[in-house]
Design a protein around this motif. Sequence first.
Motif, PDB file in Angstrom:
ATOM      1  N   ASN A 362       0.736  -4.318 -39.690  1.00 26.30           N
ATOM      2  CA  ASN A 362      -0.521  -6.105 -40.339  1.00 26.30           C
ATOM      3  C   ASN A 362      -1.172  -5.639 -39.585  1.00 26.30           C
ATOM      4  OD1 ASN A 362       0.505  -6.103 -37.759  1.00 26.30           O
ATOM      5  ND2 ASN A 362       0.841  -8.666 -38.173  1.00 26.30           N
ATOM      6  N   PHE A 363      -2.038  -4.805 -38.933  1.00 25.35           N
ATOM      7  CA  PHE A 363      -4.034  -4.374 -38.886  1.00 25.35           C
ATOM      8  C   PHE A 363      -4.715  -4.468 -39.474  1.00 25.35           C
ATOM      9  CE2 PHE A 363      -7.328  -2.818 -36.887  1.00 25.35           C
ATOM     10  CZ  PHE A 363      -7.722  -3.631 -36.165  1.00 25.35           C
ATOM     11  N   LYS A 364      -5.777  -5.330 -39.748  1.00 26.15           N
ATOM     12  CA  LYS A 364      -6.772  -5.263 -40.585  1.00 26.15           C
ATOM     13  C   LYS A 364      -7.863  -4.294 -40.008  1.00 26.15           C
ATOM     14  CE  LYS A 364      -4.590  -9.062 -43.385  1.00 26.15           C
ATOM     15  NZ  LYS A 364      -3.151  -8.860 -42.961  1.00 26.15           N
ATOM     16  N   ILE A 365      -8.897  -4.147 -41.041  1.00 27.01           N
ATOM     17  CA  ILE A 365      -9.486  -3.591 -41.051  1.00 27.01           C
ATOM     18  C   ILE A 365     -10.834  -4.560 -40.914  1.00 27.01           C
ATOM     19  CG2 ILE A 365     -11.841  -1.579 -41.333  1.00 27.01           C
ATOM     20  CD1 ILE A 365      -8.956  -0.741 -40.266  1.00 27.01           C
ATOM     21  N   SER A 366     -10.350  -5.761 -41.683  1.00 23.39           N
ATOM     22  CA  SER A 366     -11.340  -6.665 -41.697  1.00 23.39           C
ATOM     23  C   SER A 366     -11.964  -7.453 -40.717  1.00 23.39           C
ATOM     24  CB  SER A 366     -10.785  -7.822 -42.997  1.00 23.39           C
ATOM     25  OG  SER A 366      -9.427  -8.098 -42.291  1.00 23.39           O
ATOM     26  N   GLN A 367     -10.371  -7.298 -39.703  1.00 18.72           N
ATOM     27  CA  GLN A 367     -10.950  -7.717 -38.021  1.00 18.72           C
ATOM     28  C   GLN A 367     -12.198  -7.336 -36.801  1.00 18.72           C
ATOM     29  OE1 GLN A 367      -6.388  -7.045 -37.413  1.00 18.72           O
ATOM     30  NE2 GLN A 367      -6.873  -8.981 -36.170  1.00 18.72           N
ATOM     31  N   PHE A 368     -12.331  -5.827 -37.636  1.00 19.74           N
ATOM     32  CA  PHE A 368     -13.693  -5.168 -36.825  1.00 19.74           C
ATOM     33  C   PHE A 368     -14.746  -6.079 -38.009  1.00 19.74           C
ATOM     34  CE2 PHE A 368     -11.657  -2.008 -35.700  1.00 19.74           C
ATOM     35  CZ  PHE A 368     -10.917  -1.132 -34.854  1.00 19.74           C
ATOM     36  N   LEU A 487      -3.511 -14.232 -22.593  1.00 18.77           N
ATOM     37  CA  LEU A 487      -4.352 -14.489 -23.169  1.00 18.77           C
ATOM     38  C   LEU A 487      -4.584 -16.000 -23.708  1.00 18.77           C
ATOM     39  CD1 LEU A 487      -4.171 -10.614 -24.714  1.00 18.77           C
ATOM     40  CD2 LEU A 487      -5.841 -11.178 -23.240  1.00 18.77           C
ATOM     41  N   HIS A 488      -3.013 -16.198 -24.127  1.00 17.45           N
ATOM     42  CA  HIS A 488      -3.092 -17.884 -24.426  1.00 17.45           C
ATOM     43  C   HIS A 488      -4.138 -18.751 -23.313  1.00 17.45           C
ATOM     44  CE1 HIS A 488      -2.062 -17.006 -28.786  1.00 17.45           C
ATOM     45  NE2 HIS A 488      -1.169 -16.132 -28.182  1.00 17.45           N
ATOM     46  N   ASP A 489      -3.442 -18.725 -22.025  1.00 18.96           N
ATOM     47  CA  ASP A 489      -3.796 -19.805 -21.485  1.00 18.96           C
ATOM     48  C   ASP A 489      -4.812 -19.102 -20.546  1.00 18.96           C
ATOM     49  OD1 ASP A 489      -0.998 -20.074 -20.417  1.00 18.96           O
ATOM     50  OD2 ASP A 489      -0.658 -18.499 -18.744  1.00 18.96           O
ATOM     51  N   LEU A 490      -5.883 -18.148 -21.203  1.00 17.27           N
ATOM     52  CA  LEU A 490      -7.473 -18.297 -20.930  1.00 17.27           C
ATOM     53  C   LEU A 490      -8.419 -18.607 -22.455  1.00 17.27           C
ATOM     54  CD1 LEU A 490      -7.544 -14.124 -19.213  1.00 17.27           C
ATOM     55  CD2 LEU A 490      -7.451 -16.601 -18.224  1.00 17.27           C
ATOM     56  N   ASN A 491      -7.159 -19.395 -23.158  1.00 14.65           N
ATOM     57  CA  ASN A 491      -8.724 -19.384 -24.178  1.00 14.65           C
ATOM     58  C   ASN A 491      -8.284 -18.795 -25.344  1.00 14.65           C
ATOM     59  OD1 ASN A 491      -7.455 -22.794 -22.640  1.00 14.65           O
ATOM     60  ND2 ASN A 491      -9.006 -21.979 -21.657  1.00 14.65           N
ATOM     61  N   PHE A 492      -8.371 -17.745 -25.009  1.00 14.91           N
ATOM     62  CA  PHE A 492      -7.985 -16.996 -26.700  1.00 14.91           C
ATOM     63  C   PHE A 492      -7.982 -17.779 -27.772  1.00 14.91           C
ATOM     64  CE2 PHE A 492     -10.096 -14.635 -22.859  1.00 14.91           C
ATOM     65  CZ  PHE A 492     -11.123 -13.956 -23.787  1.00 14.91           C
ATOM     66  N   SER A 493      -8.181 -16.859 -29.045  1.00 18.80           N
ATOM     67  CA  SER A 493      -7.339 -18.040 -30.207  1.00 18.80           C
ATOM     68  C   SER A 493      -6.696 -16.430 -30.873  1.00 18.80           C
ATOM     69  CB  SER A 493      -7.949 -18.418 -30.621  1.00 18.80           C
ATOM     70  OG  SER A 493      -9.076 -16.913 -31.549  1.00 18.80           O
ATOM     71  N   LYS A 494      -5.825 -17.504 -31.258  1.00 22.11           N
ATOM     72  CA  LYS A 494      -4.589 -16.182 -32.178  1.00 22.11           C
ATOM     73  C   LYS A 494      -5.686 -15.111 -32.689  1.00 22.11           C
ATOM     74  CE  LYS A 494      -0.746 -18.830 -32.481  1.00 22.11           C
ATOM     75  NZ  LYS A 494       0.346 -19.653 -33.512  1.00 22.11           N
ATOM     76  N   ASP A 495      -6.452 -15.701 -33.637  1.00 22.71           N
ATOM     77  CA  ASP A 495      -6.921 -14.736 -34.469  1.00 22.71           C
ATOM     78  C   ASP A 495      -8.422 -14.000 -33.974  1.00 22.71           C
ATOM     79  OD1 ASP A 495      -6.800 -16.291 -36.684  1.00 22.71           O
ATOM     80  OD2 ASP A 495      -8.921 -17.487 -36.361  1.00 22.71           O
ATOM     81  N   GLU A 496      -8.419 -13.818 -32.467  1.00 22.74           N
ATOM     82  CA  GLU A 496      -8.955 -12.916 -30.803  1.00 22.74           C
ATOM     83  C   GLU A 496      -8.680 -12.066 -30.665  1.00 22.74           C
ATOM     84  OE1 GLU A 496     -12.407 -15.889 -29.712  1.00 22.74           O
ATOM     85  OE2 GLU A 496     -11.003 -16.132 -29.014  1.00 22.74           O
ATOM     86  N   ILE A 497      -6.810 -11.930 -30.803  1.00 19.24           N
ATOM     87  CA  ILE A 497      -6.017 -10.983 -30.676  1.00 19.24           C
ATOM     88  C   ILE A 497      -5.135 -10.722 -31.334  1.00 19.24           C
ATOM     89  CG2 ILE A 497      -3.865 -11.500 -29.251  1.00 19.24           C
ATOM     90  CD1 ILE A 497      -4.996 -14.170 -28.167  1.00 19.24           C
ATOM     91  N   HIS A 498      -4.521  -9.176 -30.920  1.00 18.75           N
ATOM     92  CA  HIS A 498      -4.031  -8.436 -32.081  1.00 18.75           C
ATOM     93  C   HIS A 498      -2.847  -7.429 -31.231  1.00 18.75           C
ATOM     94  CE1 HIS A 498      -2.059  -6.889 -35.739  1.00 18.75           C
ATOM     95  NE2 HIS A 498      -1.844  -5.545 -35.311  1.00 18.75           N
TER      96      HIS A 498
END
Length: 502
Positions: A362-368, A487-498
């Motif tokens: 489910n990795f999308k190139i659009s994330q780049f 990563l969530h504890d460090l306040n990174f959002s779901k959209d910023e993590i794969h």
Amino acid sequence: MLNVPSQSFPGPSSQQRVSSGGRSKVPLKQGRSLMDWIRLTKSGKDLTGLKGRLIEVTEEELKKHNKKDDCWICIRGFVYNVSPYMEYHPGGEEELMSAAGSDGTDLFDQVHRWVNYESMLKECLVGRMAVKPAFPKVIHSRFQNEKCHGHTFVSHLPFSLLCTDADYHEEKRLLNGMLPKSQVTDPLAKEGPSSPSYDWFQTDALVTIVIYTKQKDINLDSVIADHRDDSFRAETVIKDYSYLIHIALSHEIQEDFSVRVVENVGKIEIVLKKKENTSWKCLGHPLENHNSLIPKKDTGTEIVKPYTPVSDSLFSEFKEPVLPNNKYIYFLIKIYPAGLFTPELDHLQIGDYVSVSNPEGNFKISQFQDLEDLFLLAAGTGFTPMVKVLSYALTNIPSLRKVKLMFFNKTEDDIIWRSQLEKLAFKDKRFDLEFVLSVPTSEWNGKRGYISPALLSEFLKRSLDTSKVLICICGPVPFTEQGMKLLHDLNFSKDEIHSFTA
């Protein structure tokens, strides 16, 4: 079965419980860091008090060790003397004492399920819980007979594990799903390896099947797990034998599940995700050959393993000429000598065939798109999906300012493609590289330890405060689970993590 303490965990007065309902760490004394603990475990000091002996621990014996300076805790059937670890525990002494002299498995799973406690506490291992003698009734289930094609199935497991026509509430569950030796009737156990056993436990969202192989050379490549409709099948190769778990699950589960192997104790954990957050009264009904240990020569199995295609090199000058129709696919695969699948791959000759499925993921190139900072966290063979991510990003993303890879391994010899990575870091100033070793030699000058808040907070620094960030993480299941939480504890959002998962 041991009674789990009824109090909540952490305890109401524990320093680890905060008013907001979250968790906070207890300040540790100087000289009590994780690295200090690792040094202590490698010092040769007797941390169990048993001078290297392993013993069977009864419930009565376990209950006696309930004091701060004599604290034993049972986790998944194994007993640890955690007294030496008290001052090193980030959650404080009260948290450990809440499970003193008892089975702390449920309490541990509520707070620390992602932690590799077997590695952390291996020098504190006292032994295994002794099994109380018990004699479960032999029940001939109509459903079981149908599923076994007319053959009567006699279960040799506690009946809380499997559904029958009888009322399972009347049966007493054995600790860890193990029977006394006198009740093990498998004739192969005398000729081959000891007969494995299994158990299961659940949380609101997960069901974990635990297989105790009683072998120390088990690895992920020794396990094949498959889920189709309501049937779940897990085959484990043990020397020249095959141990099978084959169950019609009592409830539906999601398609993705994970398998984890604790090699030093020969334990396999298979984590299933429930479709509905309901409590399961039993795991399911046994299917054909369930809980059997038979010679591999008598079995025929289709072997399926997921692997990530990689580039043949990180550098264009190393690439082979492109052949007509791009007929090459490159894989980076670690060969396990005792494995079920990789030795067969290793012995393939030119002209041999293997079947390859369509790609999944489910990795999308659009994330780049418009990406400015790319952070990669990899452990062991979890590096493989990072190869193409790294190559694509550095070649095709004009907005990219910085790419950083933190690569976790046990030893220097385990670092995959080290020379290529170091050369790439030298050639492309946008790329930074950090190696972290958990079992380094004394000559190692780099970072040491495991994934942690301290390592990540230092590593995950944006090139600008407003930079668009993507973090990719891949590795063994405990590594990925713990990394995602941090990563969530460090306040990174779901959209910023794969996260890459099999």
